[in-house]
Write a protein that holds these residues in place. Sequence first.
Motif, PDB file in Angstrom:
ATOM      1  N   LEU A  61      -1.368   4.733   8.906  1.00 37.43           N
ATOM      2  CA  LEU A  61      -1.195   4.371   7.495  1.00 37.43           C
ATOM      3  C   LEU A  61      -1.479   5.553   6.586  1.00 37.43           C
ATOM      4  CD1 LEU A  61      -0.527   2.166   5.478  1.00 37.43           C
ATOM      5  CD2 LEU A  61      -2.936   1.486   5.485  1.00 37.43           C
ATOM      6  N   VAL A  62      -2.483   6.376   6.924  1.00 31.87           N
ATOM      7  CA  VAL A  62      -2.818   7.512   6.071  1.00 31.87           C
ATOM      8  C   VAL A  62      -1.650   8.513   6.013  1.00 31.87           C
ATOM      9  CG1 VAL A  62      -3.932   8.825   7.941  1.00 31.87           C
ATOM     10  CG2 VAL A  62      -4.573   9.251   5.559  1.00 31.87           C
ATOM     11  N   GLY A  63      -0.934   8.679   7.120  1.00 32.48           N
ATOM     12  CA  GLY A  63       0.219   9.572   7.129  1.00 32.48           C
ATOM     13  C   GLY A  63       1.362   9.034   6.281  1.00 32.48           C
ATOM     14  N   LEU A  64       1.645   7.745   6.413  1.00 34.12           N
ATOM     15  CA  LEU A  64       2.689   7.125   5.590  1.00 34.12           C
ATOM     16  C   LEU A  64       2.349   7.230   4.109  1.00 34.12           C
ATOM     17  CD1 LEU A  64       3.236   3.891   7.719  1.00 34.12           C
ATOM     18  CD2 LEU A  64       4.808   5.836   7.557  1.00 34.12           C
ATOM     19  N   VAL A  65       1.084   7.008   3.780  1.00 32.53           N
ATOM     20  CA  VAL A  65       0.640   7.074   2.396  1.00 32.53           C
ATOM     21  C   VAL A  65       0.784   8.498   1.840  1.00 32.53           C
ATOM     22  CG1 VAL A  65      -1.451   7.014   0.968  1.00 32.53           C
ATOM     23  CG2 VAL A  65      -0.880   5.070   2.440  1.00 32.53           C
ATOM     24  N   ALA A  66       0.409   9.506   2.640  1.00 31.80           N
ATOM     25  CA  ALA A  66       0.486  10.896   2.178  1.00 31.80           C
ATOM     26  C   ALA A  66       1.944  11.312   1.906  1.00 31.80           C
ATOM     27  CB  ALA A  66      -0.151  11.825   3.211  1.00 31.80           C
ATOM     28  N   ALA A  67       2.851  10.961   2.819  1.00 31.31           N
ATOM     29  CA  ALA A  67       4.261  11.316   2.628  1.00 31.31           C
ATOM     30  C   ALA A  67       4.845  10.589   1.422  1.00 31.31           C
ATOM     31  CB  ALA A  67       5.056  10.986   3.891  1.00 31.31           C
ATOM     32  N   ALA A  68       4.496   9.316   1.265  1.00 34.03           N
ATOM     33  CA  ALA A  68       4.981   8.548   0.115  1.00 34.03           C
ATOM     34  C   ALA A  68       4.451   9.131  -1.189  1.00 34.03           C
ATOM     35  CB  ALA A  68       4.573   7.081   0.253  1.00 34.03           C
ATOM     36  N   VAL A 111       0.828  -1.208   0.000  1.00 34.65           N
ATOM     37  CA  VAL A 111       0.000   0.000   0.000  1.00 34.65           C
ATOM     38  C   VAL A 111       0.862   1.258   0.000  1.00 34.65           C
ATOM     39  CG1 VAL A 111      -1.621   1.362   1.394  1.00 34.65           C
ATOM     40  CG2 VAL A 111      -2.010  -1.084   1.060  1.00 34.65           C
ATOM     41  N   VAL A 112       1.891   1.283   0.850  1.00 37.30           N
ATOM     42  CA  VAL A 112       2.754   2.468   0.943  1.00 37.30           C
ATOM     43  C   VAL A 112       3.540   2.667  -0.359  1.00 37.30           C
ATOM     44  CG1 VAL A 112       4.701   3.522   2.158  1.00 37.30           C
ATOM     45  CG2 VAL A 112       2.924   2.336   3.453  1.00 37.30           C
ATOM     46  N   LEU A 113       4.101   1.600  -0.907  1.00 34.85           N
ATOM     47  CA  LEU A 113       4.873   1.727  -2.149  1.00 34.85           C
ATOM     48  C   LEU A 113       3.972   2.102  -3.323  1.00 34.85           C
ATOM     49  CD1 LEU A 113       7.376  -1.257  -1.862  1.00 34.85           C
ATOM     50  CD2 LEU A 113       7.780   1.158  -1.377  1.00 34.85           C
ATOM     51  N   THR A 114       2.741   1.583  -3.338  1.00 35.39           N
ATOM     52  CA  THR A 114       1.794   1.960  -4.386  1.00 35.39           C
ATOM     53  C   THR A 114       1.434   3.433  -4.269  1.00 35.39           C
ATOM     54  OG1 THR A 114       0.890  -0.285  -4.429  1.00 35.39           O
ATOM     55  CG2 THR A 114      -0.458   1.453  -5.409  1.00 35.39           C
ATOM     56  N   ALA A 115       1.300   3.911  -3.029  1.00 34.05           N
ATOM     57  CA  ALA A 115       0.994   5.328  -2.810  1.00 34.05           C
ATOM     58  C   ALA A 115       2.105   6.224  -3.332  1.00 34.05           C
ATOM     59  CB  ALA A 115       0.780   5.586  -1.321  1.00 34.05           C
ATOM     60  N   GLU A 116       3.331   5.740  -3.334  1.00 35.30           N
ATOM     61  CA  GLU A 116       4.439   6.504  -3.902  1.00 35.30           C
ATOM     62  C   GLU A 116       4.446   6.407  -5.422  1.00 35.30           C
ATOM     63  OE1 GLU A 116       9.267   6.956  -3.309  1.00 35.30           O
ATOM     64  OE2 GLU A 116       8.332   5.015  -2.976  1.00 35.30           O
ATOM     65  N   ALA A 117       4.197   5.215  -5.948  1.00 32.77           N
ATOM     66  CA  ALA A 117       4.317   4.990  -7.387  1.00 32.77           C
ATOM     67  C   ALA A 117       3.169   5.615  -8.178  1.00 32.77           C
ATOM     68  CB  ALA A 117       4.379   3.489  -7.665  1.00 32.77           C
ATOM     69  N   LEU A 118       1.950   5.584  -7.631  1.00 34.94           N
ATOM     70  CA  LEU A 118       0.787   6.038  -8.391  1.00 34.94           C
ATOM     71  C   LEU A 118       0.828   7.535  -8.701  1.00 34.94           C
ATOM     72  CD1 LEU A 118      -1.717   4.861  -9.664  1.00 34.94           C
ATOM     73  CD2 LEU A 118      -2.969   5.324  -7.551  1.00 34.94           C
ATOM     74  N   PRO A 119       1.085   8.424  -7.726  1.00 32.46           N
ATOM     75  CA  PRO A 119       1.195   9.848  -8.070  1.00 32.46           C
ATOM     76  C   PRO A 119       2.363  10.139  -9.012  1.00 32.46           C
ATOM     77  CG  PRO A 119       0.902   9.567  -5.711  1.00 32.46           C
ATOM     78  CD  PRO A 119       1.177   8.213  -6.280  1.00 32.46           C
ATOM     79  N   MET A 120       3.431   9.365  -8.891  1.00 29.49           N
ATOM     80  CA  MET A 120       4.561   9.543  -9.797  1.00 29.49           C
ATOM     81  C   MET A 120       4.112   9.329 -11.238  1.00 29.49           C
ATOM     82  SD  MET A 120       8.226   7.575  -9.743  1.00 29.49           S
ATOM     83  CE  MET A 120       7.465   5.954  -9.830  1.00 29.49           C
ATOM     84  N   VAL A 121       3.310   8.306 -11.464  1.00 29.22           N
ATOM     85  CA  VAL A 121       2.810   8.025 -12.804  1.00 29.22           C
ATOM     86  C   VAL A 121       1.827   9.103 -13.252  1.00 29.22           C
ATOM     87  CG1 VAL A 121       1.428   6.412 -14.159  1.00 29.22           C
ATOM     88  CG2 VAL A 121       3.179   5.540 -12.614  1.00 29.22           C
ATOM     89  N   LEU A 122       0.886   9.481 -12.377  1.00 26.84           N
ATOM     90  CA  LEU A 122      -0.164  10.418 -12.749  1.00 26.84           C
ATOM     91  C   LEU A 122       0.371  11.825 -13.014  1.00 26.84           C
ATOM     92  CD1 LEU A 122      -2.955   9.313 -10.226  1.00 26.84           C
ATOM     93  CD2 LEU A 122      -2.772   8.769 -12.664  1.00 26.84           C
TER      94      LEU A 122
END
Length: 415
Positions: free
Chosen positions: A108-115, A54-65
């Motif tokens: 988890l929401v904080g980790l996701v936002a920073a990632a 989940v955390v790595l996807t949160a980093e990768a998805l905005p990078m793509v978008l």
Amino acid sequence: MREILGDLGLFRDRRFALLFAARTISMLGAAFAPVALAFGILDLPGATATTLSVVLTAEALPMVLFMLFAGVLADRFPRQRVMQFGEWANAVAFFTLGAMLLSGWTPLVGLVAAAAFSGIAVAALYPALTGIIPEVVPPERLQAGNALLGLGANVARMGGAVLGGATVVLVGGGWALAVSGALFATAGVLISLVRPTPLVRERGERHSVLKDLREGWREFSSRQWIWVVVAQFSILVMAIQAGHGVLGPLLAKESLGGPAAWSAFLAGEAIGTIAGVVVSLRVRPRRPILVGTLLCLPAALPYFLLGTGSPLWLTVLGAFVLGVCFDVFGVLWMTTMQREVPPESLSRVSSYDALGSLMFGPIGLMLAAPAAALMGVQNALLACGGLVVLSTCAALLSPGVRNLRAPARLEAVSS
């Protein structure tokens, strides 16, 4: 030897030396992150492979978008400034992640936002970097410049993999992430000192973002060799994201020896990329894209070795082979794009390249944990290797990939 010394003469140019230092330090920060983030997350109370996905996807998805918009920015505004934003935004993201792990407050929401903020920062960097190199390096030295920048990045990856793993083992993932943040901040300062030759942009009507994107798409889609290899990499990167991001660390934790073993794997890959620089500095193939695509086939080797339960030393050797091949591919690919694509469109074309190559990466991260649960970690790694081979063989069917030739003067060098 004389030619190598001539290539090293690029360091006498203050602009190239600053760009080299900034890129190297930035990649050192990035090299700390995979081990620190993976094992920092996995060591959290109640964390599982799904949490890491989940955390790595949160980093990768905005990078793509964000990638396409970043390409427009880098073609509209000074690429140096766009890179500064990317470095400093990455610093903020990793300082935040490190502070969360160190404080023990890790919702988890904080980790996701920073990632996710880190993903946006990375998206800003790639198109601007691709475009700024021809503004700093003379046309006849482009391949040497790309190779030397790759050398610095590869040494940083190797050092970061070792130091990152050691930092995680000794003091924990939080401190390693904080070090990453400091390195990104330093890279941003160095980028601010570069004074590239400004790109001459035609004056006239200000285009909308959509029109800029359409023009970039026209340049991208009109070159078969680009879009075919990008399609290949969309599958290949999906497999690598799953293997490197989740499945590899999971197998390392279960049976290879934990973060130290995975750091050794990453270090073997990094050493391979350093060896690849020696090759990429001198090789001048007549068909650079064909040679680069063929070099993708050995990228499957480490996944086959991990999936068959091979000893650690052999998987590290497989990672070394992957590093050599990917480094040579990267230099040939970037140099060919910089020569074939008009400078005023280069960042947008590279953003389409990055978007297409990375767009299935988040899917690989999301599917990695379910695949491991369904078929076992080792079988999932074997599937990753199979995807690498199949996608590469499909790309080799393209006439554009097989037939694109380097400029005549480069053919003479290779003969």
